[in-house]
Structure formats: structure tokens, C-alpha cells
Motif scaffolding. Structure first.
Motif, PDB file in Angstrom:
ATOM      1  N   LEU A  91       0.822  -1.202   0.000  1.00 56.19           N
ATOM      2  CA  LEU A  91       0.000   0.000   0.000  1.00 56.19           C
ATOM      3  C   LEU A  91       0.863   1.261   0.000  1.00 56.19           C
ATOM      4  CD1 LEU A  91      -2.655   1.609   0.297  1.00 56.19           C
ATOM      5  CD2 LEU A  91      -2.423   1.327   2.764  1.00 56.19           C
ATOM      6  N   HIS A  92       1.900   1.258   0.824  1.00 54.54           N
ATOM      7  CA  HIS A  92       2.763   2.433   0.916  1.00 54.54           C
ATOM      8  C   HIS A  92       3.425   2.713  -0.433  1.00 54.54           C
ATOM      9  CE1 HIS A  92       5.019   5.522   2.939  1.00 54.54           C
ATOM     10  NE2 HIS A  92       6.162   5.006   2.537  1.00 54.54           N
ATOM     11  N   ARG A  93       3.834   1.660  -1.126  1.00 55.72           N
ATOM     12  CA  ARG A  93       4.437   1.838  -2.454  1.00 55.72           C
ATOM     13  C   ARG A  93       3.407   2.393  -3.435  1.00 55.72           C
ATOM     14  NH1 ARG A  93       8.749   0.110  -5.662  1.00 55.72           N
ATOM     15  NH2 ARG A  93       8.438   1.100  -7.697  1.00 55.72           N
ATOM     16  N   ALA A  94       2.189   1.868  -3.402  1.00 56.32           N
ATOM     17  CA  ALA A  94       1.139   2.360  -4.293  1.00 56.32           C
ATOM     18  C   ALA A  94       0.836   3.826  -4.012  1.00 56.32           C
ATOM     19  CB  ALA A  94      -0.122   1.513  -4.144  1.00 56.32           C
ATOM     20  N   ALA A  95       0.819   4.183  -2.734  1.00 55.04           N
ATOM     21  CA  ALA A  95       0.561   5.573  -2.354  1.00 55.04           C
ATOM     22  C   ALA A  95       1.691   6.480  -2.847  1.00 55.04           C
ATOM     23  CB  ALA A  95       0.406   5.683  -0.846  1.00 55.04           C
ATOM     24  N   GLU A  96       2.917   6.040  -2.672  1.00 51.90           N
ATOM     25  CA  GLU A  96       4.067   6.825  -3.152  1.00 51.90           C
ATOM     26  C   GLU A  96       3.994   7.021  -4.659  1.00 51.90           C
ATOM     27  OE1 GLU A  96       7.569   4.733  -1.866  1.00 51.90           O
ATOM     28  OE2 GLU A  96       7.873   6.109  -0.190  1.00 51.90           O
ATOM     29  N   ASP A  97       3.653   5.958  -5.384  1.00 56.65           N
ATOM     30  CA  ASP A  97       3.567   6.041  -6.842  1.00 56.65           C
ATOM     31  C   ASP A  97       2.503   7.042  -7.275  1.00 56.65           C
ATOM     32  OD1 ASP A  97       5.562   4.163  -7.042  1.00 56.65           O
ATOM     33  OD2 ASP A  97       4.233   2.497  -7.555  1.00 56.65           O
ATOM     34  N   ALA A  98       1.455   7.192  -6.462  1.00 57.58           N
ATOM     35  CA  ALA A  98       0.363   8.116  -6.782  1.00 57.58           C
ATOM     36  C   ALA A  98       0.599   9.510  -6.211  1.00 57.58           C
ATOM     37  CB  ALA A  98      -0.961   7.553  -6.256  1.00 57.58           C
ATOM     38  N   GLY A  99       1.744   9.703  -5.554  1.00 54.83           N
ATOM     39  CA  GLY A  99       2.044  11.000  -4.974  1.00 54.83           C
ATOM     40  C   GLY A  99       1.266  11.299  -3.707  1.00 54.83           C
ATOM     41  N   VAL A 100       0.798  10.253  -3.045  1.00 52.15           N
ATOM     42  CA  VAL A 100      -0.002  10.413  -1.826  1.00 52.15           C
ATOM     43  C   VAL A 100       0.900  10.435  -0.605  1.00 52.15           C
ATOM     44  CG1 VAL A 100      -1.655   9.236  -0.315  1.00 52.15           C
ATOM     45  CG2 VAL A 100      -2.096   9.381  -2.765  1.00 52.15           C
ATOM     46  N   THR A 101       0.678  11.392   0.268  1.00 54.85           N
ATOM     47  CA  THR A 101       1.400  11.453   1.533  1.00 54.85           C
ATOM     48  C   THR A 101       0.411  11.674   2.668  1.00 54.85           C
ATOM     49  OG1 THR A 101       1.735  13.848   1.317  1.00 54.85           O
ATOM     50  CG2 THR A 101       3.475  12.397   0.475  1.00 54.85           C
ATOM     51  N   VAL A 102       0.831  11.296   3.870  1.00 58.40           N
ATOM     52  CA  VAL A 102       0.006  11.472   5.065  1.00 58.40           C
ATOM     53  C   VAL A 102       0.844  12.194   6.109  1.00 58.40           C
ATOM     54  CG1 VAL A 102      -1.175  10.289   6.967  1.00 58.40           C
ATOM     55  CG2 VAL A 102      -1.404   9.431   4.625  1.00 58.40           C
ATOM     56  N   THR A 103       0.289  13.220   6.714  1.00 60.14           N
ATOM     57  CA  THR A 103       1.024  13.997   7.702  1.00 60.14           C
ATOM     58  C   THR A 103       0.714  13.516   9.115  1.00 60.14           C
ATOM     59  OG1 THR A 103      -0.716  15.670   8.006  1.00 60.14           O
ATOM     60  CG2 THR A 103       0.856  16.007   6.193  1.00 60.14           C
ATOM     61  N   ARG A 104       1.610  13.858  10.014  1.00 61.23           N
ATOM     62  CA  ARG A 104       1.398  13.547  11.422  1.00 61.23           C
ATOM     63  C   ARG A 104       0.124  14.214  11.941  1.00 61.23           C
ATOM     64  NH1 ARG A 104       1.801   9.852  15.206  1.00 61.23           N
ATOM     65  NH2 ARG A 104       1.456  10.813  17.223  1.00 61.23           N
ATOM     66  N   LYS A 105      -0.140  15.422  11.466  1.00 62.03           N
ATOM     67  CA  LYS A 105      -1.341  16.139  11.895  1.00 62.03           C
ATOM     68  C   LYS A 105      -2.600  15.384  11.487  1.00 62.03           C
ATOM     69  CE  LYS A 105      -3.766  20.563  11.490  1.00 62.03           C
ATOM     70  NZ  LYS A 105      -3.746  21.916  10.866  1.00 62.03           N
ATOM     71  N   GLU A 106      -2.611  14.833  10.287  1.00 66.92           N
ATOM     72  CA  GLU A 106      -3.777  14.083   9.819  1.00 66.92           C
ATOM     73  C   GLU A 106      -4.003  12.833  10.668  1.00 66.92           C
ATOM     74  OE1 GLU A 106      -3.985  15.003   5.053  1.00 66.92           O
ATOM     75  OE2 GLU A 106      -2.405  13.677   5.789  1.00 66.92           O
ATOM     76  N   ILE A 107      -2.913  12.171  11.024  1.00 67.85           N
ATOM     77  CA  ILE A 107      -3.030  10.989  11.878  1.00 67.85           C
ATOM     78  C   ILE A 107      -3.616  11.374  13.228  1.00 67.85           C
ATOM     79  CG2 ILE A 107      -1.743   9.176  13.085  1.00 67.85           C
ATOM     80  CD1 ILE A 107       0.327   9.342  10.776  1.00 67.85           C
ATOM     81  N   GLN A 108      -3.109  12.448  13.803  1.00 64.97           N
ATOM     82  CA  GLN A 108      -3.590  12.872  15.115  1.00 64.97           C
ATOM     83  C   GLN A 108      -5.050  13.291  15.067  1.00 64.97           C
ATOM     84  OE1 GLN A 108      -1.828  12.514  18.015  1.00 64.97           O
ATOM     85  NE2 GLN A 108      -3.899  12.856  18.817  1.00 64.97           N
ATOM     86  N   GLU A 109      -5.440  13.948  13.987  1.00 65.75           N
ATOM     87  CA  GLU A 109      -6.842  14.353  13.846  1.00 65.75           C
ATOM     88  C   GLU A 109      -7.754  13.136  13.767  1.00 65.75           C
ATOM     89  OE1 GLU A 109      -6.787  16.844  10.424  1.00 65.75           O
ATOM     90  OE2 GLU A 109      -6.268  18.666  11.556  1.00 65.75           O
ATOM     91  N   MET A 110      -7.339  12.130  13.007  1.00 62.75           N
ATOM     92  CA  MET A 110      -8.142  10.918  12.925  1.00 62.75           C
ATOM     93  C   MET A 110      -8.210  10.229  14.289  1.00 62.75           C
ATOM     94  SD  MET A 110      -7.669   7.459  10.621  1.00 62.75           S
ATOM     95  CE  MET A 110      -8.876   7.825   9.350  1.00 62.75           C
ATOM     96  N   ARG A 111      -7.074  10.162  14.960  1.00 64.46           N
ATOM     97  CA  ARG A 111      -7.054   9.498  16.266  1.00 64.46           C
ATOM     98  C   ARG A 111      -7.933  10.237  17.269  1.00 64.46           C
ATOM     99  NH1 ARG A 111      -2.229   6.366  19.283  1.00 64.46           N
ATOM    100  NH2 ARG A 111      -3.304   6.000  21.249  1.00 64.46           N
ATOM    101  N   THR A 112      -7.869  11.555  17.277  1.00 60.03           N
ATOM    102  CA  THR A 112      -8.691  12.333  18.206  1.00 60.03           C
ATOM    103  C   THR A 112     -10.169  12.077  17.967  1.00 60.03           C
ATOM    104  OG1 THR A 112      -7.020  14.069  18.394  1.00 60.03           O
ATOM    105  CG2 THR A 112      -9.276  14.660  18.972  1.00 60.03           C
ATOM    106  N   GLY A 113     -10.567  12.058  16.703  1.00 64.48           N
ATOM    107  CA  GLY A 113     -11.967  11.788  16.387  1.00 64.48           C
ATOM    108  C   GLY A 113     -12.402  10.406  16.826  1.00 64.48           C
ATOM    109  N   LEU A 114     -11.550   9.421  16.610  1.00 56.47           N
ATOM    110  CA  LEU A 114     -11.881   8.048  16.996  1.00 56.47           C
ATOM    111  C   LEU A 114     -11.899   7.887  18.514  1.00 56.47           C
ATOM    112  CD1 LEU A 114      -9.800   6.156  14.296  1.00 56.47           C
ATOM    113  CD2 LEU A 114     -12.303   6.206  14.482  1.00 56.47           C
ATOM    114  N   GLU A 115     -11.001   8.593  19.201  1.00 54.11           N
ATOM    115  CA  GLU A 115     -11.006   8.546  20.664  1.00 54.11           C
ATOM    116  C   GLU A 115     -12.297   9.146  21.225  1.00 54.11           C
ATOM    117  OE1 GLU A 115      -6.168   8.769  21.512  1.00 54.11           O
ATOM    118  OE2 GLU A 115      -7.417  10.555  21.742  1.00 54.11           O
ATOM    119  N   GLN A 116     -12.752  10.227  20.616  1.00 55.62           N
ATOM    120  CA  GLN A 116     -14.012  10.831  21.047  1.00 55.62           C
ATOM    121  C   GLN A 116     -15.175   9.883  20.815  1.00 55.62           C
ATOM    122  OE1 GLN A 116     -14.025  14.465  18.775  1.00 55.62           O
ATOM    123  NE2 GLN A 116     -12.711  15.556  20.243  1.00 55.62           N
TER     124      GLN A 116
END
Length: 214
Positions: A91-116
Motif C-alpha cells: 500500500l505504501h508503495r502504491a501511495a508513493e507512486d500516486a504521490g499520496v502522503t500522510v502527515t502527522r497532523k492528519e493521523i492525530q486528527e483521525m485518532r482524536t476523532g476516533l477517541e471521542q
């Protein structure tokens, strides 16, 4: 394409994981459980990941009977963990090939929402452990992968249940030339999955709910 059915990422079967071999298919990579893109996933790394889950299960369920039941529900943990570790790289290779990146902020935002949604950070960790076999220390890593999957699908103009998404993973699998230790089966490039795997992997996760990809 058939939609893949995820049985809580890991679960179902008997109590003990089978012994691990110490070489990949043709013994070209001794000590490897798999080789992905020329890089080994070692037997030791796989065992460590499995042990993380077992230790977390023991800490969460101190009662011996309940712990035995938890183990029984995750009897395919070793194979499923390897499947996940390989597909994570694909998956990570496919994402890299498509120019997709994920930031630490996005991870934290998702985690905060799921924790709530779950009620607390601990409740979220427990839910991920019980439902998906993800140890608490791997939760952020897993959320990053979920975000990569979602953003890759969006970049392709599709979603994770559709053929276009899995075709991108298939292409990444071909580039990475996945080689599994035969103890765990073989890697189906077209499906980006172990041929005997019964637990596909990607699930749709949002801050307001969880929908498993069938």
C-alpha cells in the motif's frame, strides 16, 4: 471484483500459531518470513509483532479463562500479521507512486476523532486490539495506513472496495516482487493477498464510524 471480507483483521481459528520457518521460498533469504522490494521481513520481526499483540491481550484480560478465549479467537495471528505487514508495504508503495502522503497532523486528527467516538484513548486502544489485533503501540501506524488507503482511493477517483484501488495495489505488488516463506502460503499479485488469507485488510475508518470492507 469481489469485495473482500475482513474478519476483524485477524480473527478466527484454533489456539496456537504454527511454528515459524527460518527461510524464504528458495532459501535465498535465510531468516526471512517474507521479502518485499528486496527488503526482508524477518522471522524475528514477525515474532515481535505477534508478541506485542499477545502481551497487550494479556494486559487487557488478566483473567486466565478470558485470556485463553482471546487467544483462541486469534489463532491465525502469525499468518495474518505477516499478511498485514506485507500489504502495508504494498500500500505504501502504491501511495508513493500516486504521490499520496500522510502527515502527522492528519493521523492525530483521525485518532482524536476516533477517541471521542470510543469514549477515551484507552477505549480506542482496547477496541483496536480486540477487533483488529492491533497492539496499542501500533495504533498510529495503522491509522496512517488507513489514511493512505483512503487518500490513494480518492486520488484514483474511487474507493477501497473498487477494482481500480486494488489494481493499484496489484501494480505495486508486481514492482515489489513479494516473496513469502512458503510456510505462510504465496502472494497473489492480482489480489495483493496471501492466497490462503481469509482476512483482506483494508477497512473504511472515519471519525464518525467504522465500516469494514466486505
Amino acid at each position: 471484483m469481489h469485495r473482500r471480507r475482513r474478519t476483524a483483521l485477524l480473527l478466527s481459528a484454533a489456539i496456537a500459531a504454527a511454528p515459524l520457518l527460518t527461510a524464504c521460498g528458495n532459501d535465498a533469504h535465510p531468516g526471512a518470513a517474507a521479502v518485499v522490494g528486496g527488503q526482508r521481513i524477518t522471522v524475528a520481526q514477525l515474532e515481535n509483532r505477534v508478541n506485542e499483540v499477545r502481551e497487550a491481550q494479556r494486559a487487557a484480560v488478566p483473567d486466565e479463562t478470558q485470556y485463553t478465549q482471546a487467544i483462541a479467537k486469534t489463532g491465525t495471528l502469525t499468518r495474518d500479521t505477516l499478511h498485514s505487514m506485507v500489504l502495508d508495504r504494498v500500500l505504501h508503495r502504491a501511495a508513493e507512486d500516486a504521490g499520496v502522503t500522510v502527515t502527522r497532523k492528519e493521523i492525530q486528527e483521525m485518532r482524536t476523532g476516533l477517541e471521542q467516538q470510543a469514549g477515551s484513548a484507552k477505549a480506542l486502544e482496547t477496541a483496536w486490539l480486540q477487533r483488529y489485533g492491533i497492539a496499542p503501540e501500533r495504533l498510529d501506524e495503522n491509522l496512517r495506513l488507513q489514511l493512505e488507503a483512503q487518500k490513494l482511493a480518492a486520488a484514483l477517483g474511487t474507493d477501497t472496495s473498487q477494482a481500480a484501488f486494488w489494481q493499484a495495489l496489484s501494480e505495486a505488488s508486481k514492482k515489489l516482487d513479494v516473496d513469502l516463506n512458503p510456510r505462510y502460503g504465496t502472494w497473489d499479485v492480482e489480489k495483493s493477498s496471501r492466497v490462503d488469507a481469509k482476512t483482506p485488510w483494508v477497512r473504511e475508518v472515519t471519525a464518525t464510524g467504522t465500516q469494514e470492507t466486505a
